[in-house]
Design an enzyme around this catalytic site. Sequence first.
Site, PDB file in Angstrom:
ATOM      1  N   HIS A  65     -22.259  25.890   8.797  1.00 16.20           N
ATOM      2  CA  HIS A  65     -23.409  25.153   9.308  1.00 16.20           C
ATOM      3  C   HIS A  65     -24.382  26.197   9.862  1.00 16.20           C
ATOM      4  CE1 HIS A  65     -25.253  21.774  11.867  1.00 16.20           C
ATOM      5  NE2 HIS A  65     -25.840  22.887  12.274  1.00 16.20           N
TER       6      HIS A  65
ATOM      7  N   ARG B 260     -35.924  17.311  18.138  1.00 17.51           N
ATOM      8  CA  ARG B 260     -35.856  17.425  19.605  1.00 17.51           C
ATOM      9  C   ARG B 260     -35.406  18.840  19.948  1.00 17.51           C
ATOM     10  NH1 ARG B 260     -30.349  17.827  19.256  1.00 17.51           N
ATOM     11  NH2 ARG B 260     -29.379  16.332  17.862  1.00 17.51           N
TER      12      ARG B 260
ATOM     13  N   VAL C  18     -29.104  21.306  22.148  1.00 21.37           N
ATOM     14  CA  VAL C  18     -28.207  21.852  23.173  1.00 21.37           C
ATOM     15  C   VAL C  18     -28.204  23.384  23.090  1.00 21.37           C
ATOM     16  CG1 VAL C  18     -25.800  22.001  23.944  1.00 21.37           C
ATOM     17  CG2 VAL C  18     -26.703  19.808  23.136  1.00 21.37           C
TER      18      VAL C  18
ATOM     19  N   LYS D  11     -31.900   9.469   7.421  1.00 24.76           N
ATOM     20  CA  LYS D  11     -31.462  10.671   6.724  1.00 24.76           C
ATOM     21  C   LYS D  11     -31.625  10.605   5.220  1.00 24.76           C
ATOM     22  CE  LYS D  11     -27.888  12.151   9.926  1.00 24.76           C
ATOM     23  NZ  LYS D  11     -26.572  12.788   9.718  1.00 24.76           N
TER      24      LYS D  11
ATOM     25  N   ASN E 267     -33.312  17.802  13.161  1.00 28.10           N
ATOM     26  CA  ASN E 267     -33.232  17.228  14.498  1.00 28.10           C
ATOM     27  C   ASN E 267     -34.585  17.384  15.170  1.00 28.10           C
ATOM     28  OD1 ASN E 267     -30.486  16.438  14.412  1.00 28.10           O
ATOM     29  ND2 ASN E 267     -29.926  18.582  14.646  1.00 28.10           N
TER      30      ASN E 267
ATOM     31  N   GLY F  90     -22.472  13.262  14.614  1.00 25.15           N
ATOM     32  CA  GLY F  90     -21.205  13.432  13.906  1.00 25.15           C
ATOM     33  C   GLY F  90     -20.510  12.117  13.581  1.00 25.15           C
TER      34      GLY F  90
ATOM     35  N   ARG G  84     -19.754  26.221  24.710  1.00 28.99           N
ATOM     36  CA  ARG G  84     -19.963  24.950  25.416  1.00 28.99           C
ATOM     37  C   ARG G  84     -18.756  24.667  26.306  1.00 28.99           C
ATOM     38  NH1 ARG G  84     -22.969  20.436  21.697  1.00 28.99           N
ATOM     39  NH2 ARG G  84     -24.270  21.863  20.478  1.00 28.99           N
TER      40      ARG G  84
ATOM     41  N   HIS H   5     -16.927  17.446  14.112  1.00 30.74           N
ATOM     42  CA  HIS H   5     -18.374  17.540  13.894  1.00 30.74           C
ATOM     43  C   HIS H   5     -19.155  17.781  15.176  1.00 30.74           C
ATOM     44  CE1 HIS H   5     -17.494  16.499   9.842  1.00 30.74           C
ATOM     45  NE2 HIS H   5     -17.144  15.273  10.126  1.00 30.74           N
TER      46      HIS H   5
ATOM     47  N   LYS I 284     -22.676  15.129  -2.326  1.00 28.20           N
ATOM     48  CA  LYS I 284     -21.529  15.960  -2.676  1.00 28.20           C
ATOM     49  C   LYS I 284     -20.950  16.532  -1.389  1.00 28.20           C
ATOM     50  CE  LYS I 284     -19.135  18.537  -5.624  1.00 28.20           C
ATOM     51  NZ  LYS I 284     -18.231  17.871  -6.579  1.00 28.20           N
TER      52      LYS I 284
HETATM   53  P1  ADP Z   1     -24.773  14.387  12.494  1.00 29.69           P
HETATM   54  O1  ADP Z   1     -26.230  14.132  12.488  1.00 29.69           O
HETATM   55  O2  ADP Z   1     -23.987  13.160  12.754  1.00 29.69           O
HETATM   56  O3  ADP Z   1     -24.386  15.561  13.315  1.00 29.69           O
HETATM   57  P2  ADP Z   1     -24.738  15.935  10.023  1.00 29.69           P
HETATM   58  O4  ADP Z   1     -25.308  15.402   8.782  1.00 29.69           O
HETATM   59  O5  ADP Z   1     -25.538  16.939  10.801  1.00 29.69           O
HETATM   60  O6  ADP Z   1     -24.359  14.722  10.987  1.00 29.69           O
HETATM   61  O7  ADP Z   1     -23.323  16.557   9.730  1.00 29.69           O
HETATM   62  C1  ADP Z   1     -22.474  17.028  10.756  1.00 29.69           C
HETATM   63  C2  ADP Z   1     -21.386  17.920  10.198  1.00 29.69           C
HETATM   64  O8  ADP Z   1     -20.663  17.236   9.162  1.00 29.69           O
HETATM   65  C3  ADP Z   1     -21.868  19.199   9.545  1.00 29.69           C
HETATM   66  O9  ADP Z   1     -22.105  20.235  10.470  1.00 29.69           O
HETATM   67  C4  ADP Z   1     -20.720  19.507   8.602  1.00 29.69           C
HETATM   68  O10 ADP Z   1     -19.654  20.095   9.318  1.00 29.69           O
HETATM   69  C5  ADP Z   1     -20.277  18.134   8.134  1.00 29.69           C
HETATM   70  N1  ADP Z   1     -20.932  17.725   6.875  1.00 29.69           N
HETATM   71  C6  ADP Z   1     -22.009  16.922   6.723  1.00 29.69           C
HETATM   72  N2  ADP Z   1     -22.349  16.772   5.416  1.00 29.69           N
HETATM   73  C7  ADP Z   1     -21.458  17.491   4.697  1.00 29.69           C
HETATM   74  C8  ADP Z   1     -21.276  17.748   3.297  1.00 29.69           C
HETATM   75  N3  ADP Z   1     -22.073  17.221   2.372  1.00 29.69           N
HETATM   76  N4  ADP Z   1     -20.246  18.559   2.929  1.00 29.69           N
HETATM   77  C9  ADP Z   1     -19.429  19.098   3.858  1.00 29.69           C
HETATM   78  N5  ADP Z   1     -19.546  18.901   5.178  1.00 29.69           N
HETATM   79  C10 ADP Z   1     -20.547  18.107   5.616  1.00 29.69           C
END
Ligand code: ADP
Length: 447
Positions: free
Chosen positions: A208, A292, A295, A116, A290, A165, A339, A235, A201
């Site tokens: 999302h 792939r 869901v 990432k 992602n 998550g 879901r 998450h 940050k």
């Molecule tokens: P994963 O790949 O583990 O799902 P993500 O990077 O997609 O992780 O983040 C999952 C969730 O975490 C997001 O949908 C959001 O709710 C929260 N999140 C991630 N990064 C941030 C951020 N910089 N600020 C606020 N929330 C975040």
Amino acid sequence: MFSKVLIANRGEIAVRIIAACRELGIATVAVHSAADRECLHARLADETVCIGPAESTGSYLNISSVMSAAQITGADAIHPGYGFLAENARFAEIVHECGLTFIGPPPEAIRLMGNKSQARRSVAASEVPILPGSDGPLGSSAEALELAAAIGYPVILKASAGGGGRGMRLAWDESELQRAYDTAWNEAERAFGDPTLYLEKYLESPRHVEFQILADRQGRVIHLGERECSVQRRHQKLIEESPSPALGPELRAEMGKAAVAAARAARYENAGTVEFLLDREGRFYFMEMNTRIQVEHPVTELVTGVDLVKEQLRIAAGKPVSMAKRTQVRPHGHAIEFRINAEDPRTFAPSPGRVSHLVMPGGPGVRVDSHLYAGYTVPPNYDSLVAKLLVHGRDRHEALVRGRRALAMLRVEGISTNAEMHQRILEDEDFQAGRIDTHFMERFLTA
Ligand code: ADP
């Protein structure tokens, strides 16, 4: 086109892939663990191979077992679904080395987006907005502290190799960040075998919003609009919808363009999803890609009429995406996915067991993707997702009404599910008004 596809997955997504193969006249091979002999995907496929014990490390994650099953059945391609081996670049490489086709992106794209912090760097170079944060992996906690002081708290520490998550730590001040760093490092090492961390940050109440993209070998990259996935618990997404109540045509066009640029930056091919965080002011930031099928892909299928799994098969076979231009994808109406998890509605603990009675809803604008049937025993070994109930209406209001009606028709007895919770969410005023962000569920559950 392929003549036989092996599906390296289980449950509802394996059933979904079998459906796409059937429509294209492709034979299917299901692999299953010892706990999944009676699972619907194993019953529906043309051939089945038991590849190991209930524990997924010995079966669905066991590359040599999956490859042996492909060789003995003479499959010419492998669809990984989501989860398990879907984002394992080494697996994709092995599939190619064995002379089969991996139905997904090239291994290099999986590897790039799977890291990432590297992904952030590479999309930023293509002018996709990212949150202020580290430029690549962090070298030490001192570096993290220095960076956080520069960009301002709160910040979030994330595992470069993270996913699902997991591996994220929030810090509101220096002392929290100092402590979070060591914990996150150890957690990432244990969970992903890679302790590398990066920092960005933390947005306090973002939405999302993710974009579905399709990219073919001929170099065409298109997006099929967005999915709003702000209704999450820990998450984990619970409800997804399209279009997002927060997007107008201009912002959609701008974000769609950024999603396509992110895919191009990775030299992407096949179906993928670019995830963004959107703040209250309409600013958006790349979060991850992602590599792939997701869901929640049927949400996009309902509003666009495009069969994404068939597109995946076509693209992997070297054919162009079937709608050449973005203008040929005309989203219509509003779709919502709920879901349905086999879990205790109070504790959220998994609720495996035998389904004694089952009624699936139907009627106008309803779709159910599921591997459940009456008499089936949900094993305790895997993800608790047992069904995806989707509704489609002319507008969001009609979709909400349909959601209520369809959830009320759903009957799953013998195991507990979260269906009732979805009904309550549908009664929530903020949800009805589309006032949602990633903290919606926390507020909803404590109200
Ligand atoms: P994963 O790949 O583990 O799902 P993500 O990077 O997609 O992780 O983040 C999952 C969730 O975490 C997001 O949908 C959001 O709710 C929260 N999140 C991630 N990064 C941030 C951020 N910089 N600020 C606020 N929330 C975040």
